[in-house]
Design a protein around this motif. Structure first.
Motif, PDB file in Angstrom:
ATOM      1  N   ARG A 137      -6.257  71.661 -13.040  1.00  0.00           N
ATOM      2  CA  ARG A 137      -6.079  73.002 -12.479  1.00  0.00           C
ATOM      3  C   ARG A 137      -5.520  73.994 -13.497  1.00  0.00           C
ATOM      4  O   ARG A 137      -4.896  74.991 -13.136  1.00  0.00           O
ATOM      5  CB  ARG A 137      -5.167  72.919 -11.251  1.00  0.00           C
ATOM      6  CG  ARG A 137      -5.804  72.166 -10.074  1.00  0.00           C
ATOM      7  CD  ARG A 137      -6.975  72.927  -9.502  1.00  0.00           C
ATOM      8  NE  ARG A 137      -7.677  72.198  -8.460  1.00  0.00           N
ATOM      9  CZ  ARG A 137      -7.318  72.172  -7.174  1.00  0.00           C
ATOM     10  NH1 ARG A 137      -6.237  72.801  -6.780  1.00  0.00           N
ATOM     11  NH2 ARG A 137      -8.033  71.496  -6.293  1.00  0.00           N
ATOM     12  N   GLY A 138      -5.706  73.728 -14.781  1.00  0.00           N
ATOM     13  CA  GLY A 138      -5.301  74.682 -15.804  1.00  0.00           C
ATOM     14  C   GLY A 138      -3.801  74.723 -16.016  1.00  0.00           C
ATOM     15  O   GLY A 138      -3.137  73.705 -16.077  1.00  0.00           O
ATOM     16  N   GLY A 139      -3.270  75.953 -16.141  1.00  0.00           N
ATOM     17  CA  GLY A 139      -1.843  76.101 -16.403  1.00  0.00           C
ATOM     18  C   GLY A 139      -1.557  76.935 -17.636  1.00  0.00           C
ATOM     19  O   GLY A 139      -0.422  77.324 -17.874  1.00  0.00           O
ATOM     20  N   GLY A 140      -2.592  77.195 -18.433  1.00  0.00           N
ATOM     21  CA  GLY A 140      -2.394  77.979 -19.646  1.00  0.00           C
ATOM     22  C   GLY A 140      -2.926  77.241 -20.863  1.00  0.00           C
ATOM     23  O   GLY A 140      -3.324  76.073 -20.779  1.00  0.00           O
ATOM     24  N   LEU A 141      -2.939  77.921 -21.991  1.00  0.00           N
ATOM     25  CA  LEU A 141      -3.532  77.371 -23.209  1.00  0.00           C
ATOM     26  C   LEU A 141      -2.855  76.079 -23.644  1.00  0.00           C
ATOM     27  O   LEU A 141      -3.520  75.086 -23.949  1.00  0.00           O
ATOM     28  CB  LEU A 141      -3.438  78.417 -24.330  1.00  0.00           C
ATOM     29  CG  LEU A 141      -4.099  78.051 -25.660  1.00  0.00           C
ATOM     30  CD1 LEU A 141      -5.588  77.812 -25.469  1.00  0.00           C
ATOM     31  CD2 LEU A 141      -3.863  79.161 -26.685  1.00  0.00           C
ATOM     32  N   PHE A 142      -1.520  76.057 -23.680  1.00  0.00           N
ATOM     33  CA  PHE A 142      -0.792  74.850 -24.094  1.00  0.00           C
ATOM     34  C   PHE A 142      -1.034  73.721 -23.099  1.00  0.00           C
ATOM     35  O   PHE A 142      -1.339  72.594 -23.492  1.00  0.00           O
ATOM     36  CB  PHE A 142       0.700  75.162 -24.199  1.00  0.00           C
ATOM     37  CG  PHE A 142       1.532  74.007 -24.690  1.00  0.00           C
ATOM     38  CD1 PHE A 142       1.919  73.931 -26.013  1.00  0.00           C
ATOM     39  CD2 PHE A 142       1.941  72.997 -23.825  1.00  0.00           C
ATOM     40  CE1 PHE A 142       2.697  72.865 -26.477  1.00  0.00           C
ATOM     41  CE2 PHE A 142       2.711  71.927 -24.271  1.00  0.00           C
ATOM     42  CZ  PHE A 142       3.085  71.864 -25.602  1.00  0.00           C
ATOM     43  N   SER A 143      -0.885  74.024 -21.830  1.00  0.00           N
ATOM     44  CA  SER A 143      -1.038  72.993 -20.801  1.00  0.00           C
ATOM     45  C   SER A 143      -2.434  72.387 -20.806  1.00  0.00           C
ATOM     46  O   SER A 143      -2.599  71.167 -20.703  1.00  0.00           O
ATOM     47  CB  SER A 143      -0.727  73.581 -19.414  1.00  0.00           C
ATOM     48  OG  SER A 143       0.641  73.895 -19.291  1.00  0.00           O
ATOM     49  N   GLU A 144      -3.448  73.242 -20.930  1.00  0.00           N
ATOM     50  CA  GLU A 144      -4.822  72.743 -20.896  1.00  0.00           C
ATOM     51  C   GLU A 144      -5.162  71.956 -22.149  1.00  0.00           C
ATOM     52  O   GLU A 144      -5.958  71.012 -22.100  1.00  0.00           O
ATOM     53  CB  GLU A 144      -5.782  73.912 -20.722  1.00  0.00           C
ATOM     54  CG  GLU A 144      -5.694  74.586 -19.360  1.00  0.00           C
ATOM     55  CD  GLU A 144      -6.419  75.906 -19.321  1.00  0.00           C
ATOM     56  OE1 GLU A 144      -7.483  76.020 -19.969  1.00  0.00           O
ATOM     57  OE2 GLU A 144      -5.920  76.840 -18.662  1.00  0.00           O
TER      58      GLU A 144
END
Length: 240
Positions: free
Chosen positions: A22-29
């Motif tokens: 479900r993504g989460g942002g550039l770092f998270s993904e």
């Protein structure tokens, strides 16, 4: 894309789990969700249910934060090396977050999702983040005893803006103020990427714990500003 039932029966791969994140942002993904996919794969092979990962996330997150709180005074006094506590926080919070990423992936790929499981996930996230806020606040106060109580309270309140808006984004009426997915925009959004935020928090604890106070100020301003902007955005949309 294969259905959840088909995937569960055909021994899904790490890529299959990551595909449903479900993504989460550039770092998270780029990092957290991929590690979460590995955890989800291992859990699926072991026959664990998603809630087992959720509880593991909670236990690890709480244990890490409680340790940081307990050692905040000794670190400030120079009795315990800051780098050791910071490294513990960096690893503990990141692994806990990866488990949080993994439980949803496991539920979606294996078809084990449920309303009760979703509620447990959100409640555990709230508990883990309250503990993390307490850890950062305890460190700031230990490093600078004159830290104003109103700042600690405001920091705690605005920190939850990110969690609340993330939950709201999961509903059928979700809307984004900035829809661009360009790299510059995604880099700017790192300030609200939970994986990036806890990585930065761990680094500060390890390298310069005296700066935790200013980290609190920065995130209070960012999240407070985002909250006001979100209210204005939603109000304008509702008045159309």
């Amino acid at each position: 894309m294969q259905s959840a039932t088909t995937l569960a029966e055909s021994r899904p791969t790490v890529a299959d789990f990551h595909r449903v994140n479900r993504g989460g942002g550039l770092f998270s993904e780029s990092i957290s969700q991929w590690l979460g996919a590995v955890f989800a794969l291992v859990a699926q092979r072991l026959g664990l249910r998603p809630t087992a990962l959720t509880i593991a996330n909670l236990v690890l997150g709480l244990a890490t934060s409680v340790t940081v709180v307990g050692l905040a005074g000794p670190v400030a006094a120079g009795d315990v090396p800051a780098w050791a506590v910071g490294l513990l926080a960096l690893v503990g919070w990141q692994v806990a977050y990866c488990l949080d990423c993994a439980d949803g992936q496991l539920a979606r790929v294996t078809g084990q999702g449920s309303a009760a499981g979703a509620r447990v996930d959100v409640l555990c996230d709230v508990a883990a983040q309250i503990a993390l806020v307490a850890a950062l606040s305890a460190t700031a106060v230990a490093q600078e005893p004159s830290t104003p109580s109103w700042l600690v309270a405001t920091f705690a309140g605005t920190w939850m803006v990110n969690l609340v808006t993330s939950v709201m984004q999961a509903g059928p009426n979700a809307a984004s103020m900035v829809t661009s997915t360009s790299l510059p925009v995604r880099l700017v959004k790192l300030v609200r990427d939970y994986g990036a935020v806890i990585f930065a928090a761990g680094l500060v604890l390890a390298i310069a714990p005296a700066l935790v106070l200013w980290v609190m100020v920065a995130f209070t301003v960012v999240n407070g500003g985002f909250l006001l902007a979100s209210i204005a955005f939603s109000a304008r949309a509702s008045l159309r």
